[in-house]
Design a protein around this motif. Structure first.
Motif, short mmCIF file in Angstrom:
data_model
loop_
_atom_site.label_atom_id
_atom_site.label_comp_id
_atom_site.label_asym_id
_atom_site.label_seq_id
_atom_site.Cartn_x
_atom_site.Cartn_y
_atom_site.Cartn_z
N SER A 76 1.10 -1.18 -0.01
CA SER A 76 0.02 -0.04 0.10
C SER A 76 0.82 1.24 -0.09
O SER A 76 1.97 1.10 0.26
CB SER A 76 -1.04 0.08 1.03
OG SER A 76 -0.29 0.17 2.30
N TYR A 77 0.27 2.42 -0.30
CA TYR A 77 0.95 3.73 -0.14
C TYR A 77 0.14 4.52 0.96
O TYR A 77 -0.84 4.61 0.93
CB TYR A 77 0.91 4.37 -1.41
CG TYR A 77 1.35 5.86 -1.45
CD1 TYR A 77 2.74 6.02 -1.33
CD2 TYR A 77 0.43 6.84 -1.65
CE1 TYR A 77 3.34 7.41 -1.05
CE2 TYR A 77 0.98 8.31 -1.57
CZ TYR A 77 2.29 8.27 -1.29
OH TYR A 77 2.77 9.69 -1.29
N ASN A 78 1.16 5.20 1.76
CA ASN A 78 0.76 6.18 2.49
C ASN A 78 1.41 7.55 2.74
O ASN A 78 2.75 7.71 2.59
CB ASN A 78 0.97 5.62 4.20
CG ASN A 78 0.20 4.30 4.24
OD1 ASN A 78 -0.95 4.44 4.53
ND2 ASN A 78 0.80 3.37 4.08
N TYR A 79 0.84 8.65 2.45
CA TYR A 79 1.19 10.07 2.34
C TYR A 79 1.43 10.64 3.69
O TYR A 79 0.22 10.66 4.38
CB TYR A 79 0.30 10.77 1.35
CG TYR A 79 0.76 12.15 1.05
CD1 TYR A 79 0.77 13.21 1.80
CD2 TYR A 79 1.11 12.45 -0.40
CE1 TYR A 79 1.25 14.48 1.61
CE2 TYR A 79 1.50 13.64 -0.67
CZ TYR A 79 1.48 14.60 0.22
OH TYR A 79 1.83 15.92 -0.19
N CYS A 80 2.38 11.00 3.88
CA CYS A 80 2.56 11.65 5.33
C CYS A 80 3.10 13.22 5.30
O CYS A 80 3.71 13.56 3.99
CB CYS A 80 3.92 11.07 6.13
SG CYS A 80 3.22 9.48 6.81
N ASP A 99 -7.09 12.29 3.73
CA ASP A 99 -6.96 11.11 4.37
C ASP A 99 -5.44 10.71 4.14
O ASP A 99 -4.88 9.88 3.46
CB ASP A 99 -7.48 10.08 3.40
CG ASP A 99 -7.33 8.59 4.04
OD1 ASP A 99 -7.25 8.60 5.35
OD2 ASP A 99 -7.43 7.81 3.33
N ILE A 100 -4.38 11.83 5.03
CA ILE A 100 -3.17 11.77 4.97
C ILE A 100 -2.57 11.27 6.38
O ILE A 100 -3.62 11.19 7.32
CB ILE A 100 -2.58 12.84 4.48
CG1 ILE A 100 -2.71 14.03 5.11
CG2 ILE A 100 -2.77 12.98 3.11
CD1 ILE A 100 -1.65 15.09 5.13
N HIS A 101 -1.28 11.30 6.60
CA HIS A 101 -0.81 10.89 8.04
C HIS A 101 0.33 11.88 8.28
O HIS A 101 0.56 13.09 7.54
CB HIS A 101 0.03 9.46 7.74
CG HIS A 101 -1.02 8.35 7.35
ND1 HIS A 101 -1.89 8.05 8.25
CD2 HIS A 101 -1.14 7.81 6.12
CE1 HIS A 101 -2.72 6.99 7.47
NE2 HIS A 101 -2.36 7.22 6.37
N ILE A 102 0.92 11.88 9.43
CA ILE A 102 1.93 12.92 10.00
C ILE A 102 2.97 12.72 10.15
O ILE A 102 3.28 11.51 10.74
CB ILE A 102 0.89 13.68 11.38
CG1 ILE A 102 -0.13 14.19 10.95
CG2 ILE A 102 2.02 14.63 11.66
CD1 ILE A 102 -0.28 15.60 10.03
N GLU A 103 4.17 13.62 9.96
CA GLU A 103 5.58 13.17 10.43
C GLU A 103 5.96 14.26 11.27
O GLU A 103 5.64 15.54 10.94
CB GLU A 103 6.36 13.19 9.03
CG GLU A 103 7.63 12.80 9.36
CD GLU A 103 8.79 13.71 9.61
OE1 GLU A 103 10.16 13.74 9.97
OE2 GLU A 103 8.18 15.03 9.01
N THR A 104 6.60 14.13 12.39
CA THR A 104 6.96 14.98 13.39
C THR A 104 8.44 14.96 13.34
O THR A 104 8.81 14.08 13.28
CB THR A 104 6.13 14.91 14.92
OG1 THR A 104 6.74 13.54 15.49
CG2 THR A 104 4.78 14.62 14.60
#
Length: 481
Positions: A76-80, A99-104
């Motif tokens: 799968s692919y996940n956009y952060c 519908d994305i994700h987070i990078e800290t």
């Protein structure tokens, strides 16, 4: 004879372009009449065009979906989104609609995540990938997020001590990733990135600290290089090395199922910009697919962390040319009514170039100029464009105001420049406008912040009555104790 500014642009570039058109001698940006914006809010001003954030996210998701389908890729692919590019709430809220994700990257990022989570913008299904060197507060905040039930928080191990620090704070089982310390491009002053763990030490680190640790599950290998995703021998060589580490690690670590290839997609910095995003994504997916097939291991789920690509092309700045100084027989300085050091610090600190064009007077004759800021610092200037050897603008005329725009400035400038804080030579931060579209597709604008006032700056510096009284109270309390 073609001596008008419009002639210069038409002869030099393919113009108009999707985001830039000309209407009644005035430049428009995504159909926004920029002179109308100036007339309404004045200049200098900064703006953020929010729909561009969603547009770029959807473009990248579409490209990856197409590559995965075309190559029969089983992961799968996940956009952060990298929050460090712009932490503003309006940016995060726009991005999270997709519908994305987070990078800290630091402790206070987690506070932002918790705020957004409380408002329903983030759920427990949202991946929170925690990069950066972790000590004390960052570790505690990550632990709090995980202890409160956010199982999809994945701290990326950056050094050998972090796993123990996290284990001491996190109450139950948790997932981690490991960052590879990539080798830098030959032009760098150092050979290996200070971030992460060396290629050769990844598998030994897993076997010594994670393999027999029932509390920790290794889920992700993280790969990132400073120069970003470029079609050159250096990038492809580093990616191949990363994939060899992944396949070797996967064979001894069944729980490993994700590869984070970081970020670094370039953004448009010139009207002559040319970058084949689709080709690069297809080739990356192909490299991962073929390497895993050759090693006989399952392909990983792919994560990316796009910061500048997400938010960079949404931003812009508009200045007025205040005055022209003829310093010698060859150099004319057009002085803007702000400062490059304070409002576009990347132009000064790392010689970053942005798209720059006149906003009005396109039918006037042009001249070669240098651009100077208001501070008394000799470095406060902008003297060349990425796509040509000089800056050309409509000729300065005191009776005909000239406005210029810098575009695709949405990443890092406010953070590096210290939004809301002190500015070099006390040049105030300009107004900031948010631009959006309503349900009918009509452009809407909203004032996000006014230009800084002298009272705000004096308060920071300790000159205000309120600040003075607070300091005196602290001194009194200290002396009485």
């Amino acid at each position: 004879m073609n001596t008008k500014y419009i002639d210069l642009i038409n002869q030099t570039y393919d113009f108009p372009q999707p985001e830039f058109t000309l209407k009644n001698e005035t430049l428009t940006f995504h159909d926004i009449d920029l002179m109308q914006l100036v007339q309404q809010y004045g200049a200098p001003l900064k703006f953020t065009y929010l729909p561009k954030i969603s547009e770029n996210i959807q473009r990248a998701k579409k490209w990856f979906a197409s590559a995965i389908e075309n190559q029969n890729y089983k992961g799968s692919y996940n956009y952060c989104y990298c929050t460090k590019s712009s932490h503003f709430k309006h940016v995060l809220e726009e991005a999270l609609q997709n519908d994305i994700h987070i990078e800290t990257s630091s402790a206070f990022d987690i506070n932002i995540v918790e705020n957004l989570k409380a408002e329903g913008k983030i759920t427990n299904q949202t991946y929170v990938v925690c990069n950066g060197f972790k000590r004390d507060q960052y570790v505690q905040n990550i632990a709090r997020l995980i202890n409160n039930g956010h199982e999809n928080c994945i701290p990326i191990i950056d050094n050998y001590e972090e796993l123990t620090l996290l284990s001491n704070e996190i109450e139950g089982d948790f997932k981690v990733g490991i960052r590879i310390a990539s080798e830098e491009e030959p032009k760098f002053e150092f050979y290996t990135s200070r971030l992460g763990i060396g290629y050769k030490n990844i598998v030994p680190f897993y076997e010594e600290q994670i393999r027999n640790n029932d509390k920790v599950e290794l889920k992700m290998l993280h790969f990132f290089i400073n120069t970003g995703i470029r079609d050159n021998a250096y990038y492809w060589n580093e990616l191949v090395k990363c994939l060899k580490v992944y396949t070797k690690l996967k064979k001894v670590c069944p729980s490993l199922d994700s590869l984070n290839i970081g970020g670094g997609f370039p953004i448009k910095n010139s009207l002559a910009f040319d970058y084949d995003y689709e080709y690069m994504i297809n080739e990356i997916v192909n490299q991962i697919n073929s390497t895993c097939a050759e090693a006989d291991v399952p392909v990983p789920n792919i994560f990316t962390e796009f910061g500048s690509f997400t938010v960079g092309e949404s931003g812009g700045a508009i200045y007025e040319i205040l005055y022209q100084k003829q310093q010698n027989d060859r150099e004319k300085w057009n002085m803007i009514n702000s400062s490059f050091i304070t409002t576009l610090p990347d132009t000064w600190a790392i010689s970053r170039r942005f798209i720059m064009m006149a906003i009005n007077r396109w039918n006037d004759e042009y001249e070669r100029v240098l651009l100077g800021g208001l501070t008394c610092d000799s470095d406060d200037y902008y003297n060349s464009e990425q796509h040509m050897n000089a800056i050309y603008l409509p000729k300065y005329k005191k009776e005909k105001p000239l406005y210029i725009g810098f575009f695709n400035t949405g990443a890092y400038q406010e953070t590096i420049g210290g939004f809301g804080g002190l500015q070099h030579c006390l040049i105030p931060s300009p107004k900031h406008i948010l631009i959006d579209k309503d349900a009918n597709g009509n452009i809407t604008t909203k004032l996000f912040s006014e230009q800084q006032t002298s009272d705000q700056l004096l308060d920071i510096l300790g000159y205000s009555q309120k600040t003075t009284e607070a300091h005196l109270q602290q001194e009194t309390n200290f002396s009485t104790n």
